[in-house]
Motif scaffolding. Structure first.
Motif, PDB file in Angstrom:
ATOM      1  N   MET A 207       0.843  -1.168   0.000  1.00 24.71           N
ATOM      2  CA  MET A 207       0.000   0.000   0.000  1.00 24.71           C
ATOM      3  C   MET A 207       0.893   1.237   0.000  1.00 24.71           C
ATOM      4  SD  MET A 207      -3.043   1.079   2.634  1.00 24.71           S
ATOM      5  CE  MET A 207      -2.040   1.360   4.058  1.00 24.71           C
ATOM      6  N   GLU A 208       0.442   2.270  -0.663  1.00 26.17           N
ATOM      7  CA  GLU A 208       1.172   3.526  -0.712  1.00 26.17           C
ATOM      8  C   GLU A 208       0.469   4.585   0.122  1.00 26.17           C
ATOM      9  OE1 GLU A 208       3.182   3.155  -5.123  1.00 26.17           O
ATOM     10  OE2 GLU A 208       1.572   4.589  -4.827  1.00 26.17           O
ATOM     11  N   VAL A 209       1.263   5.297   0.890  1.00 23.49           N
ATOM     12  CA  VAL A 209       0.771   6.410   1.687  1.00 23.49           C
ATOM     13  C   VAL A 209       1.445   7.669   1.152  1.00 23.49           C
ATOM     14  CG1 VAL A 209       0.766   7.464   3.972  1.00 23.49           C
ATOM     15  CG2 VAL A 209       0.406   5.003   3.744  1.00 23.49           C
ATOM     16  N   LEU A 210       0.632   8.594   0.653  1.00 23.20           N
ATOM     17  CA  LEU A 210       1.180   9.868   0.191  1.00 23.20           C
ATOM     18  C   LEU A 210       1.305  10.790   1.390  1.00 23.20           C
ATOM     19  CD1 LEU A 210      -0.840  10.449  -3.099  1.00 23.20           C
ATOM     20  CD2 LEU A 210       1.437   9.486  -2.838  1.00 23.20           C
ATOM     21  N   TYR A 211       2.461  11.427   1.499  1.00 19.38           N
ATOM     22  CA  TYR A 211       2.726  12.317   2.620  1.00 19.38           C
ATOM     23  C   TYR A 211       3.148  13.668   2.066  1.00 19.38           C
ATOM     24  CZ  TYR A 211       4.412  13.870   7.162  1.00 19.38           C
ATOM     25  OH  TYR A 211       4.595  14.557   8.335  1.00 19.38           O
ATOM     26  N   TYR A 212       2.251  14.644   2.179  1.00 16.33           N
ATOM     27  CA  TYR A 212       2.499  15.985   1.664  1.00 16.33           C
ATOM     28  C   TYR A 212       3.143  16.812   2.761  1.00 16.33           C
ATOM     29  CZ  TYR A 212      -0.596  14.527  -2.064  1.00 16.33           C
ATOM     30  OH  TYR A 212      -1.167  13.851  -3.103  1.00 16.33           O
ATOM     31  N   THR A 213       4.243  17.458   2.421  1.00 15.96           N
ATOM     32  CA  THR A 213       5.071  18.147   3.396  1.00 15.96           C
ATOM     33  C   THR A 213       5.743  19.353   2.743  1.00 15.96           C
ATOM     34  OG1 THR A 213       6.865  17.792   4.971  1.00 15.96           O
ATOM     35  CG2 THR A 213       7.048  16.628   2.888  1.00 15.96           C
ATOM     36  N   ARG A 214       6.557  20.040   3.508  1.00 17.02           N
ATOM     37  CA  ARG A 214       7.421  21.100   2.971  1.00 17.02           C
ATOM     38  C   ARG A 214       8.643  21.225   3.869  1.00 17.02           C
ATOM     39  NH1 ARG A 214       3.304  25.779   3.614  1.00 17.02           N
ATOM     40  NH2 ARG A 214       3.840  26.046   1.429  1.00 17.02           N
ATOM     41  N   ASN A 215       9.674  21.861   3.344  1.00 16.51           N
ATOM     42  CA  ASN A 215      10.909  22.046   4.103  1.00 16.51           C
ATOM     43  C   ASN A 215      10.658  22.925   5.326  1.00 16.51           C
ATOM     44  OD1 ASN A 215      12.541  20.537   2.379  1.00 16.51           O
ATOM     45  ND2 ASN A 215      12.847  22.273   1.019  1.00 16.51           N
ATOM     46  N   LYS A 216      11.467  22.731   6.342  1.00 12.19           N
ATOM     47  CA  LYS A 216      11.436  23.527   7.566  1.00 12.19           C
ATOM     48  C   LYS A 216      10.076  23.504   8.258  1.00 12.19           C
ATOM     49  CE  LYS A 216      15.140  26.432   5.939  1.00 12.19           C
ATOM     50  NZ  LYS A 216      15.622  27.761   5.632  1.00 12.19           N
ATOM     51  N   CYS A 217       9.423  22.361   8.230  1.00 12.07           N
ATOM     52  CA  CYS A 217       8.118  22.184   8.869  1.00 12.07           C
ATOM     53  C   CYS A 217       8.287  21.172   9.997  1.00 12.07           C
ATOM     54  CB  CYS A 217       7.093  21.704   7.838  1.00 12.07           C
ATOM     55  SG  CYS A 217       5.543  21.148   8.553  1.00 12.07           S
ATOM     56  N   GLU A 218       8.231  21.645  11.236  1.00 13.43           N
ATOM     57  CA  GLU A 218       8.435  20.749  12.373  1.00 13.43           C
ATOM     58  C   GLU A 218       7.323  19.710  12.497  1.00 13.43           C
ATOM     59  OE1 GLU A 218      11.178  20.425  14.249  1.00 13.43           O
ATOM     60  OE2 GLU A 218      12.005  21.887  12.857  1.00 13.43           O
ATOM     61  N   LEU A 219       6.074  20.101  12.235  1.00 12.41           N
ATOM     62  CA  LEU A 219       4.982  19.123  12.261  1.00 12.41           C
ATOM     63  C   LEU A 219       5.196  18.032  11.226  1.00 12.41           C
ATOM     64  CD1 LEU A 219       1.714  21.233  12.714  1.00 12.41           C
ATOM     65  CD2 LEU A 219       2.816  19.750  14.376  1.00 12.41           C
ATOM     66  N   CYS A 220       5.765  18.417  10.085  1.00 11.35           N
ATOM     67  CA  CYS A 220       6.037  17.447   9.019  1.00 11.35           C
ATOM     68  C   CYS A 220       7.087  16.431   9.467  1.00 11.35           C
ATOM     69  CB  CYS A 220       6.494  18.158   7.751  1.00 11.35           C
ATOM     70  SG  CYS A 220       5.278  19.316   7.084  1.00 11.35           S
ATOM     71  N   LYS A 221       8.120  16.908  10.136  1.00 10.62           N
ATOM     72  CA  LYS A 221       9.171  16.011  10.633  1.00 10.62           C
ATOM     73  C   LYS A 221       8.595  15.034  11.655  1.00 10.62           C
ATOM     74  CE  LYS A 221      12.844  19.376   9.959  1.00 10.62           C
ATOM     75  NZ  LYS A 221      13.771  20.307  10.622  1.00 10.62           N
ATOM     76  N   GLU A 222       7.769  15.557  12.570  1.00  4.91           N
ATOM     77  CA  GLU A 222       7.149  14.700  13.583  1.00  4.91           C
ATOM     78  C   GLU A 222       6.238  13.661  12.939  1.00  4.91           C
ATOM     79  OE1 GLU A 222       5.064  17.096  16.460  1.00  4.91           O
ATOM     80  OE2 GLU A 222       6.804  18.393  16.757  1.00  4.91           O
ATOM     81  N   GLY A 223       5.440  14.097  11.971  1.00  8.46           N
ATOM     82  CA  GLY A 223       4.525  13.191  11.287  1.00  8.46           C
ATOM     83  C   GLY A 223       5.253  12.087  10.545  1.00  8.46           C
ATOM     84  N   LYS A 224       6.358  12.438   9.912  1.00  8.82           N
ATOM     85  CA  LYS A 224       7.123  11.425   9.175  1.00  8.82           C
ATOM     86  C   LYS A 224       7.691  10.381  10.136  1.00  8.82           C
ATOM     87  CE  LYS A 224      10.596  10.721   5.654  1.00  8.82           C
ATOM     88  NZ  LYS A 224      11.570  11.352   4.764  1.00  8.82           N
TER      89      LYS A 224
ATOM     90  N   GLN B 214       5.505   1.907  10.077  1.00  4.51           N
ATOM     91  CA  GLN B 214       6.048   1.003   9.048  1.00  4.51           C
ATOM     92  C   GLN B 214       6.701  -0.228   9.663  1.00  4.51           C
ATOM     93  OE1 GLN B 214       8.555   3.634   6.618  1.00  4.51           O
ATOM     94  NE2 GLN B 214       7.429   2.861   4.848  1.00  4.51           N
ATOM     95  N   GLU B 215       7.104  -0.137  10.912  1.00  3.68           N
ATOM     96  CA  GLU B 215       7.707  -1.293  11.572  1.00  3.68           C
ATOM     97  C   GLU B 215       6.692  -2.414  11.757  1.00  3.68           C
ATOM     98  OE1 GLU B 215       9.572   0.050  15.167  1.00  3.68           O
ATOM     99  OE2 GLU B 215      10.843   1.482  14.109  1.00  3.68           O
ATOM    100  N   ASP B 216       5.406  -2.062  11.822  1.00  4.50           N
ATOM    101  CA  ASP B 216       4.357  -3.060  12.063  1.00  4.50           C
ATOM    102  C   ASP B 216       3.424  -3.291  10.879  1.00  4.50           C
ATOM    103  OD1 ASP B 216       5.134  -3.537  14.753  1.00  4.50           O
ATOM    104  OD2 ASP B 216       4.127  -1.689  15.358  1.00  4.50           O
ATOM    105  N   TYR B 217       3.419  -2.378   9.921  1.00  4.10           N
ATOM    106  CA  TYR B 217       2.480  -2.473   8.799  1.00  4.10           C
ATOM    107  C   TYR B 217       3.224  -2.263   7.478  1.00  4.10           C
ATOM    108  CZ  TYR B 217      -0.716  -1.770  12.663  1.00  4.10           C
ATOM    109  OH  TYR B 217      -1.366  -1.888  13.851  1.00  4.10           O
ATOM    110  N   PRO B 218       2.850  -3.059   6.462  1.00  3.82           N
ATOM    111  CA  PRO B 218       3.548  -2.965   5.168  1.00  3.82           C
ATOM    112  C   PRO B 218       2.967  -1.858   4.286  1.00  3.82           C
ATOM    113  CG  PRO B 218       1.941  -4.730   5.093  1.00  3.82           C
ATOM    114  CD  PRO B 218       1.876  -4.155   6.472  1.00  3.82           C
ATOM    115  N   PHE B 219       3.597  -0.697   4.308  1.00  2.00           N
ATOM    116  CA  PHE B 219       3.210   0.376   3.400  1.00  2.00           C
ATOM    117  C   PHE B 219       4.435   1.187   3.011  1.00  2.00           C
ATOM    118  CE2 PHE B 219       2.722   2.272   7.613  1.00  2.00           C
ATOM    119  CZ  PHE B 219       3.277   3.537   7.464  1.00  2.00           C
ATOM    120  N   LYS B 220       4.299   1.864   1.908  1.00  2.00           N
ATOM    121  CA  LYS B 220       5.381   2.682   1.377  1.00  2.00           C
ATOM    122  C   LYS B 220       4.995   4.147   1.534  1.00  2.00           C
ATOM    123  CE  LYS B 220       7.853   3.618  -2.920  1.00  2.00           C
ATOM    124  NZ  LYS B 220       7.972   3.283  -4.338  1.00  2.00           N
ATOM    125  N   ILE B 221       5.924   4.961   2.025  1.00  2.00           N
ATOM    126  CA  ILE B 221       5.690   6.393   2.154  1.00  2.00           C
ATOM    127  C   ILE B 221       6.202   7.079   0.889  1.00  2.00           C
ATOM    128  CG2 ILE B 221       6.197   8.502   3.444  1.00  2.00           C
ATOM    129  CD1 ILE B 221       6.833   6.649   5.863  1.00  2.00           C
TER     130      ILE B 221
END
Length: 86
Positions: free
Chosen positions: A1-18, A25-32
């Motif tokens: 399964m593919e998970v699209l992750y929309y982000t931008r540079n210098k975004c702390e929430l984005c870093k946390e979310g990733k 991903q350690e427990d579920y098979p998906f691609k970011i």
């Protein structure tokens, strides 16, 4: 399964979310698939104030501050569908 992750540079929430996605991903098979919204005017217009955004099968399942347990529940739901046909 593919998970699209929309982000931008210098975004702390984005870093946390990733990090949360990578933890799952350690427990579920998906691609970011990470997409920088600043690389596209269309994406910037669509997601500018929402980032980060997690999308599966053309459905936004979380945005802004990502909640690990809610995200895990949504991902499990998609994985239990008929081979996540999307």
């Amino acid at each position: 399964m593919e998970v699209l992750y929309y982000t931008r540079n210098k975004c702390e929430l984005c870093k946390e979310g990733k990090l949360l996605l990578q933890l799952l991903q350690e427990d579920y098979p998906f691609k970011i698939i990470e997409k920088d919204i600043d690389a596209s005017d269309e994406l910037t217009e669509k997601f500018g104030l929402m980032i980060p955004v997690v999308e599966v099968c053309d459905e936004i399942i979380q945005y802004g501050r990502i909640d690990l347990l809610a995200l895990e529940d949504k991902l499990k739901d998609y994985m239990h569908r008929k081979q996540y046909t999307c």
